[in-house]
Design a protein around this motif. Structure first.
Motif, mmCIF file in Angstrom:
data_model
loop_
_atom_site.group_PDB
_atom_site.id
_atom_site.type_symbol
_atom_site.label_atom_id
_atom_site.label_comp_id
_atom_site.label_asym_id
_atom_site.label_seq_id
_atom_site.Cartn_x
_atom_site.Cartn_y
_atom_site.Cartn_z
ATOM 1 N N PHE A 8 43.444 7.128 20.447
ATOM 2 C CA PHE A 8 43.804 8.341 20.582
ATOM 3 C C PHE A 8 43.199 9.036 21.912
ATOM 4 O O PHE A 8 42.098 8.481 22.435
ATOM 5 C CB PHE A 8 42.903 8.982 19.402
ATOM 6 N N SER A 9 43.859 9.920 22.372
ATOM 7 C CA SER A 9 43.671 10.813 23.603
ATOM 8 C C SER A 9 43.947 12.198 23.254
ATOM 9 O O SER A 9 45.105 12.554 22.873
ATOM 10 C CB SER A 9 44.446 10.212 24.793
ATOM 11 N N ASN A 10 42.887 13.196 23.324
ATOM 12 C CA ASN A 10 43.003 14.339 22.903
ATOM 13 C C ASN A 10 43.945 14.645 21.598
ATOM 14 O O ASN A 10 44.830 15.411 21.284
ATOM 15 C CB ASN A 10 43.936 15.356 23.785
ATOM 16 N N GLY A 11 43.552 13.725 20.517
ATOM 17 C CA GLY A 11 44.143 13.712 19.200
ATOM 18 C C GLY A 11 45.451 13.071 18.983
ATOM 19 O O GLY A 11 46.202 13.196 18.137
ATOM 20 N N LEU A 12 46.212 12.724 20.141
ATOM 21 C CA LEU A 12 47.372 11.979 20.000
ATOM 22 C C LEU A 12 47.434 10.375 20.092
ATOM 23 O O LEU A 12 46.533 9.980 20.894
ATOM 24 C CB LEU A 12 48.063 12.407 21.355
ATOM 25 N N ALA A 13 47.965 9.848 19.341
ATOM 26 C CA ALA A 13 47.742 8.138 19.014
ATOM 27 C C ALA A 13 48.658 7.790 20.278
ATOM 28 O O ALA A 13 49.845 7.952 20.503
ATOM 29 C CB ALA A 13 48.517 7.719 17.761
ATOM 30 N N LEU A 14 48.120 6.840 21.228
ATOM 31 C CA LEU A 14 48.787 6.233 22.130
ATOM 32 C C LEU A 14 49.079 4.661 21.776
ATOM 33 O O LEU A 14 48.291 4.058 21.543
ATOM 34 C CB LEU A 14 48.003 6.413 23.537
ATOM 35 N N ALA A 15 50.420 4.313 22.388
ATOM 36 C CA ALA A 15 50.754 2.963 21.786
ATOM 37 C C ALA A 15 50.495 2.013 23.114
ATOM 38 O O ALA A 15 50.878 2.347 24.271
ATOM 39 C CB ALA A 15 52.345 2.807 21.517
ATOM 40 N N GLY A 16 49.808 0.918 22.923
ATOM 41 C CA GLY A 16 49.462 0.298 24.005
ATOM 42 C C GLY A 16 49.680 -1.593 23.640
ATOM 43 O O GLY A 16 49.667 -1.800 22.550
#
Length: 310
Positions: A8-16
């Motif tokens: 998560f970054s600032n509440g957003l789920a990031l795909a990696g």
């Protein structure tokens, strides 16, 4: 080996994608966060560099920035450089919680505008032990000054004014207005740098279904005050390596950034390479990676018993 991950970054789920050596290590690994260019996704040049780094014993995380690719964030294709920097710091936080990653041996590698974002983030995050860039560029300068500089300031003022109006349109329920990053079609009048961008992003060479050649135009007002290289002097004494092609239209970014940076720093030239040659052409990428793996190998050495890099 590739593992799909999310953080998560600032509440957003990031795909990696976390890339690791095929032969499992018996100890936590030195790890490099690889940052994709403007309009790119983790499966393109960032993924290529991440995979190649694992051949030299590193783990490497390539991820889609917020609002990009498979990551969350609306409107999609918003290009917020401050969020981009936060994404990098969030990636470092995520990696620092993993048992297979040594939190004292994390570096970042940014490609194109991702190189600018990597530097901006690292200046404010001392957990980043070393910074590498390939074909670095500053998105703020590109829009304010034009490629190579010299753009009439009125051009950018008009863009900022339009961005404000577009915010109002979105508040009234209109969808975010999208613009192309590189031309969808090229001809003999297309500038060479844009022609090369089209060849990479809009053909089978480097194209990906989630790299849609789009950005939200009102991003301009978030980019307006952004400078990738602000405070670069304070990166030192952490090391910086900038790799650039001698024929790249963006080479001046790396040259001027290194001139401003403190020691230790190095600008490594790839003779004859253009900006986009360093994205995927093996004769140039292999030279870049040889230098980068030596750099990260030296500066992400095994941590001492006290938890500090030896």
């Amino acid at each position: 080996m590739r593992t799909d991950v999310s953080f998560f970054s600032n509440g957003l789920a990031l795909a990696g994608h976390l890339h690791t050596p095929d032969v499992r290590a018996g100890h936590p690994l030195p790890t490099v966060v690889v940052i994709h260019p403007w309009g790119g996704v983790k499966e393109q040049t960032a993924g290529l560099y991440a995979r190649r780094l694992t051949e030299h014993g590193f783990a490497a995380l390539a991820f889609d920035a917020a609002h990009q690719g498979a990551s969350e964030g609306e409107p999609h294709f918003l290009e917020n450089p401050f969020q981009r920097a936060e994404d990098i710091k969030s990636a470092v936080s995520y990696l620092s919680t993993r048992k297979d990653v040594d939190p004292d041996r994390i570096g970042v590698l940014g490609i194109s505008t991702g190189g600018g974002h990597a530097l901006y983030a690292a200046v404010g995050d001392q957990r980043v032990r070393a910074v590498g860039t390939v074909s670095a560029a500053c998105i703020g300068s590109l829009l304010r000054d034009g490629l190579g500089g010299g753009q009439d300031p009125a051009v950018f003022r008009k863009l900022v004014a339009r961005a404000g109006l577009l915010r109002t349109d979105e508040a009234l329920g209109e969808p975010a207005l999208l613009e192309h990053i590189v031309p969808e079609e090229v001809d003999e009048t297309t500038p060479d740098h844009l022609r090369q961008g089209h060849e990479y992003y809009r053909t089978a060479r480097g194209g990906h279904l989630r790299s849609e050649n789009a950005w939200v135009l009102r991003s301009v007002d978030q980019i307006a005050q952004y400078d990738s290289f602000v405070g670069i002097e304070s990166l030192a004494p952490r090391p910086l390596l900038m790799v650039a092609g001698s024929a790249a239209a963006t080479a001046y970014f790396s040259r001027t950034a290194v001139e401003r940076a403190g020691e230790p720093q190095e600008l490594f030239w790839i003779d004859g390479a253009s900006h986009f040659d360093l994205y995927d052409k093996d004769e140039y990428v292999s030279l870049a990676l040889a230098k980068l793996t030596s750099f990260f190998g030296e500066h992400l050495k095994r941590a001492s018993a006290k938890g500090r890099v030896a």
